[in-house]
Design an enzyme around this catalytic site. Structure first.
Site, PDB file in Angstrom:
ATOM      1  N   LYS A 206       0.751  -1.236  -0.007  1.00 39.75           N
ATOM      2  CA  LYS A 206      -0.020   0.318   0.042  1.00 39.75           C
ATOM      3  C   LYS A 206       0.647   1.144   0.094  1.00 39.75           C
ATOM      4  O   LYS A 206       0.780   2.235  -0.716  1.00 39.75           O
ATOM      5  CB  LYS A 206      -0.924  -0.063   1.056  1.00 39.75           C
ATOM      6  CG  LYS A 206      -1.763   1.088   1.322  1.00 39.75           C
ATOM      7  CD  LYS A 206      -2.713   0.995   2.620  1.00 39.75           C
ATOM      8  CE  LYS A 206      -3.280   2.282   2.602  1.00 39.75           C
ATOM      9  NZ  LYS A 206      -4.299   2.292   4.009  1.00 39.75           N
ATOM     10  N   GLU A 212      10.615  -4.896   4.192  1.00 43.67           N
ATOM     11  CA  GLU A 212      10.914  -6.235   3.862  1.00 43.67           C
ATOM     12  C   GLU A 212      10.500  -6.397   2.349  1.00 43.67           C
ATOM     13  O   GLU A 212      10.877  -7.190   1.583  1.00 43.67           O
ATOM     14  CB  GLU A 212       9.763  -7.029   4.709  1.00 43.67           C
ATOM     15  CG  GLU A 212      10.197  -7.086   6.327  1.00 43.67           C
ATOM     16  CD  GLU A 212       9.396  -5.695   6.986  1.00 43.67           C
ATOM     17  OE1 GLU A 212       9.268  -4.787   6.399  1.00 43.67           O
ATOM     18  OE2 GLU A 212       9.346  -5.984   8.307  1.00 43.67           O
ATOM     19  N   GLY A 267      -4.627  -1.752   4.983  1.00 40.76           N
ATOM     20  CA  GLY A 267      -4.005  -2.693   4.758  1.00 40.76           C
ATOM     21  C   GLY A 267      -4.599  -4.075   4.931  1.00 40.76           C
ATOM     22  O   GLY A 267      -4.889  -5.110   4.049  1.00 40.76           O
ATOM     23  N   ARG A 268      -5.295  -4.241   6.227  1.00 42.55           N
ATOM     24  CA  ARG A 268      -5.720  -5.491   6.337  1.00 42.55           C
ATOM     25  C   ARG A 268      -7.239  -5.808   5.905  1.00 42.55           C
ATOM     26  O   ARG A 268      -7.877  -6.753   6.395  1.00 42.55           O
ATOM     27  CB  ARG A 268      -5.732  -5.725   8.035  1.00 42.55           C
ATOM     28  CG  ARG A 268      -6.336  -4.447   9.003  1.00 42.55           C
ATOM     29  CD  ARG A 268      -6.078  -4.564  10.203  1.00 42.55           C
ATOM     30  NE  ARG A 268      -6.279  -3.468  10.944  1.00 42.55           N
ATOM     31  CZ  ARG A 268      -5.727  -2.374  11.021  1.00 42.55           C
ATOM     32  NH1 ARG A 268      -4.443  -2.289  10.589  1.00 42.55           N
ATOM     33  NH2 ARG A 268      -5.886  -1.333  11.784  1.00 42.55           N
ATOM     34  N   GLU A 353      -4.571  -6.437  14.853  1.00 43.17           N
ATOM     35  CA  GLU A 353      -4.082  -5.183  14.454  1.00 43.17           C
ATOM     36  C   GLU A 353      -5.200  -3.883  14.477  1.00 43.17           C
ATOM     37  O   GLU A 353      -4.971  -2.981  14.664  1.00 43.17           O
ATOM     38  CB  GLU A 353      -3.589  -5.228  12.981  1.00 43.17           C
ATOM     39  CG  GLU A 353      -2.607  -3.898  12.677  1.00 43.17           C
ATOM     40  CD  GLU A 353      -1.682  -4.308  11.405  1.00 43.17           C
ATOM     41  OE1 GLU A 353      -0.571  -4.413  11.523  1.00 43.17           O
ATOM     42  OE2 GLU A 353      -2.342  -4.188  10.328  1.00 43.17           O
ATOM     43  N   HIS A 384      -5.906 -32.865  18.301  1.00 41.08           N
ATOM     44  CA  HIS A 384      -4.620 -33.765  18.553  1.00 41.08           C
ATOM     45  C   HIS A 384      -3.587 -32.969  18.968  1.00 41.08           C
ATOM     46  O   HIS A 384      -2.371 -33.426  19.128  1.00 41.08           O
ATOM     47  CB  HIS A 384      -4.319 -34.605  17.112  1.00 41.08           C
ATOM     48  CG  HIS A 384      -5.517 -35.567  16.936  1.00 41.08           C
ATOM     49  ND1 HIS A 384      -5.537 -36.839  17.585  1.00 41.08           N
ATOM     50  CD2 HIS A 384      -6.374 -35.432  16.072  1.00 41.08           C
ATOM     51  CE1 HIS A 384      -6.692 -37.135  16.968  1.00 41.08           C
ATOM     52  NE2 HIS A 384      -7.243 -36.643  16.034  1.00 41.08           N
ATOM     53  N   LYS A 512       9.800  -0.610  13.912  1.00 44.03           N
ATOM     54  CA  LYS A 512      10.065  -0.450  12.544  1.00 44.03           C
ATOM     55  C   LYS A 512      11.152   0.747  12.615  1.00 44.03           C
ATOM     56  O   LYS A 512      12.189   0.660  12.033  1.00 44.03           O
ATOM     57  CB  LYS A 512       8.977   0.172  11.825  1.00 44.03           C
ATOM     58  CG  LYS A 512       8.035  -1.035  11.392  1.00 44.03           C
ATOM     59  CD  LYS A 512       7.220  -0.125  10.112  1.00 44.03           C
ATOM     60  CE  LYS A 512       5.830  -1.302   9.740  1.00 44.03           C
ATOM     61  NZ  LYS A 512       5.039  -0.272   9.014  1.00 44.03           N
TER      62      LYS A 512
HETATM   63  O1  F6P Z   1       3.585  -2.924   9.870  1.00 39.46           O
HETATM   64  C1  F6P Z   1       2.045  -3.249   9.483  1.00 39.46           C
HETATM   65  C2  F6P Z   1       1.444  -2.761   8.278  1.00 39.46           C
HETATM   66  O2  F6P Z   1       1.390  -1.234   7.972  1.00 39.46           O
HETATM   67  C3  F6P Z   1       0.218  -3.417   8.001  1.00 39.46           C
HETATM   68  O3  F6P Z   1      -0.738  -2.521   8.529  1.00 39.46           O
HETATM   69  C4  F6P Z   1       0.331  -3.406   6.542  1.00 39.46           C
HETATM   70  O4  F6P Z   1      -0.840  -4.461   5.994  1.00 39.46           O
HETATM   71  C5  F6P Z   1       1.463  -4.082   6.216  1.00 39.46           C
HETATM   72  O5  F6P Z   1       2.339  -3.229   7.242  1.00 39.46           O
HETATM   73  C6  F6P Z   1       2.299  -3.935   4.895  1.00 39.46           C
HETATM   74  O6  F6P Z   1       2.115  -2.671   4.585  1.00 39.46           O
HETATM   75  P1  F6P Z   1       2.397  -2.158   3.027  1.00 39.46           P
HETATM   76  O7  F6P Z   1       1.214  -2.809   2.426  1.00 39.46           O
HETATM   77  O8  F6P Z   1       2.140  -0.543   2.996  1.00 39.46           O
HETATM   78  O9  F6P Z   1       3.478  -2.539   2.738  1.00 39.46           O
END
Ligand code: F6P
Length: 548
Positions: A206, A212, A267-268, A353, A384, A512
């Site tokens: 987003k 990452e 995002g979620r 979140e 189990h 972060k």
């Molecule tokens: O670190 C959490 C977060 O901001 C989430 O809310 C989001 O879904 C995820 O990181 C990934 O963010 P992006 O889509 O901006 O890479």
């Protein structure tokens, strides 16, 4: 005390919870056989049976009163109408607009946003058709066989969960891979099996600033360019999904190959947006639209049904009852169908979140519990593993049991056994086993005297362990859409009752920020001094190991 805990409705809810803490569910169902029918509701192909909860009519009345006095109905209307209910970010919360039909009209700042939603959807569908048919070619003219989604959090969990859940609807000639972690092991393992000439990367972020994702995307890009021998190959092998066109351009992906969405999509809550591109590529436009339609049907139900018959509201209020009234701190999600194996992980982000907050929208601290810890695995495996604790442990763990009636890709024999276990577990959790029953069972097995007495306490089950049963007619795109939307709205209702903002996530920022500092220190030759004694020592320990 906060405004919430002084409300008469809150006090009523607590009093009912106190009264029902030791409720005998077996007795309640025996005394009132109509309870099962009264406490069940079917909507959008999902039957919810909530009769195995420590509730009664009076407790439910108090819960609906609580929802009304905390403004659930008004806030629901505000959310659906594009109000800026995400106050700390000054944003609207309109993921429901992503699944609105083409003819719908949803205004944001005086502009109908539905045409823009459908324009992106049409572009995505067109792109997906070309990739699926082989019309979209890689740099050297070969068709795409493998798609790698690079994203994390909401840019990974939703598409991954849905592609797994809808595997039976996926096209056989496209293989999907999901790379989320910055542990390069994952990317390297995926790339190691792929042919660059037939691989398409979706960089999904987003913000397009997530470390990452960008680290993985850069590595994937380098791998592709090295293998195909030219930067020009990127245009045929990389697409981006983002709200940040500038960052996409800067990264080196042509914005012609970008699918956009908007800041009013959290995002979620984004699997319905362009973030759902891997799902669309995998199951095709028709099934993707069915997924959206299923979610829309749940939106309609949520928007229009009175709270008393409103699936998301009922699930949410039961959760409030256990968390605030009875001290539950976790919520188990137990899907029995294997394709739903990523649902608990998906719901972890959605719920934790969103509602993992300790400050109210008005800035005051809460003096009550908010979001529970969401956890789970496919239920039959859980039986189990950790179900022992559910049955005989000391924790109160409300559980959602989810299964589909039809299971065509299984066999009738397997499905019958699966559903028998599904039904038996909620019965066992509810009814337990009394001392008298244990004694009679052991006697029948030929035990007597001290040997029998020594075993009795170990074999008693207290019962009265609450569960919801969610039975889907079938697991298909539409019902998955409805199921996910159901949980989205559940989270919303709980957030409103607790007076928190379910749509920001400031809590993920501190770690972060610190990671950037630590990263620089790990690269430097100097000992770390800027942190606490424990962190300084650990940084030095790792730094020396990385740079011997
Ligand atoms: O670190 C959490 C977060 O901001 C989430 O809310 C989001 O879904 C995820 O990181 C990934 O963010 P992006 O889509 O901006 O890479």
């Amino acid at each position: 005390m906060t405004a919430l805990t002084t409300l008469p409705a809150w006090q009523h809810m607590l009093a009912h919870a106190q009264r029902l803490k030791a409720m005998d569910l077996r007795h309640a169902l025996a005394q009132d056989p109509a309870r099962a029918e009264r406490y069940s509701i079917k909507q959008c192909g999902i039957l919810l049976d909530y009769a195995k909860n420590r509730i009664d009519d009076a407790a439910l009345v108090s819960l609906f009163e609580l929802a009304r006095t905390t403004g659930v109905e008004q806030k629901r209307a505000a959310m659906l109408a594009g109000g800026r209910i995400n106050a700390t970010e000054g944003r609207a919360v309109l993921h429901t607009a992503l699944r609105a039909p083409r003819h719908a009209h949803i205004e944001l700042e005086g502009e109908n946003i539905v045409p823009a939603v459908h324009a992106v959807l049409d572009r995505m569908s067109d792109f997906a058709e070309r990739v699926r048919s082989g019309a979209w070619r890689g740099h050297d003219g070969q068709a795409i066989t493998d798609i790698v989604n690079i994203g994390i959090g909401g840019s990974d969990l939703g598409p991954y969960m849905a592609c797994e859940a809808l595997k039976d609807y996926g096209t056989a000639h496209l293989r999907l891979h999901f790379v989320s972690t910055v542990d390069g092991w994952q990317l390297n393992h995926v790339l190691g099996r792929l042919n660059p000439a037939t691989t398409l990367f979706i960089v999904a972020s987003k913000t397009f600033t997530t470390q990452e994702t960008l680290t993985n995307a850069r590595a994937a890009r380098a791998w592709l360019v090295t293998a195909l021998g030219t930067e020009a190959a990127v245009a045929r092998h990389f697409v981006a999904v983002s709200t940040n066109a500038d960052a996409v351009r800067q990264f080196g992906i042509d914005t012609d190959n970008m699918f956009g969405f908007w800041d009013w999509v959290g995002g979620r809550y984004s699997l319905w947006s362009a973030i759902g591109l891997p799902i669309l590529l995998f199951i095709g436009p028709e099934h993707f639209r069915a997924l959206l339609a299923g979610a829309h049907a749940m939106d309609q139900h949520f928007a229009n049904a009175p709270l008393e018959q409103n699936l998301p509201a009922i699930l949410a209020l039961l959760g409030v009852f256990y968390i605030n009234g009875m001290g539950a701190s976790t919520q188990l999600v137990s899907p029995y169908n294997q394709p739903l194996h990523r649902l608990p992980a998906y719901l972890q982000q959605l719920d934790m979140e969103s509602n993992g907050k300790a400050v109210r929208l008005d800035g005051g601290k809460v003096d009550y519990h908010t979001g529970a810890v969401i956890w789970g695995e496919p239920g039959i495996n859980g039986q189990h593993a950790y179900y022992q604790l559910l049955h005989q442990g000391t924790e109160l763990i409300p559980a959602d049991f989810i299964a589909s009636l039809e299971n065509p890709a299984s066999s009738p024999e397997h499905n019958l056994i699966l559903l028998a276990n599904f039904l038996a577990q909620t019965e066992a959790l509810m009814r337990g086993k009394s001392e008298a029953e244990v004694r009679a069972e052991l006697l029948a097995q030929g035990l007597a005297g001290d040997a029998l007495e020594a075993l009795v306490p170990h074999k008693v089950f207290s019962g009265n362990r609450p569960t919801n049963t969610l039975l889907l007619d079938r697991l298909d795109p539409a019902s998955l859409g409805s199921l996910v939307a159901l949980y989205e709205h559940k989270v919303f209702v709980q957030g409103v009752v607790w007076g928190i903002n379910s749509y920001d996530q400031w809590g993920v920022e501190l770690g972060k920020q610190l990671a950037r500092t630590v990263e620089a220190e790990l690269k430097s030759g100097a000992p770390a001094l800027a942190h606490d004694a424990s962190t300084n020592r650990l940084i030095d320990y790792v730094r020396r190991a990385l740079n011997p």
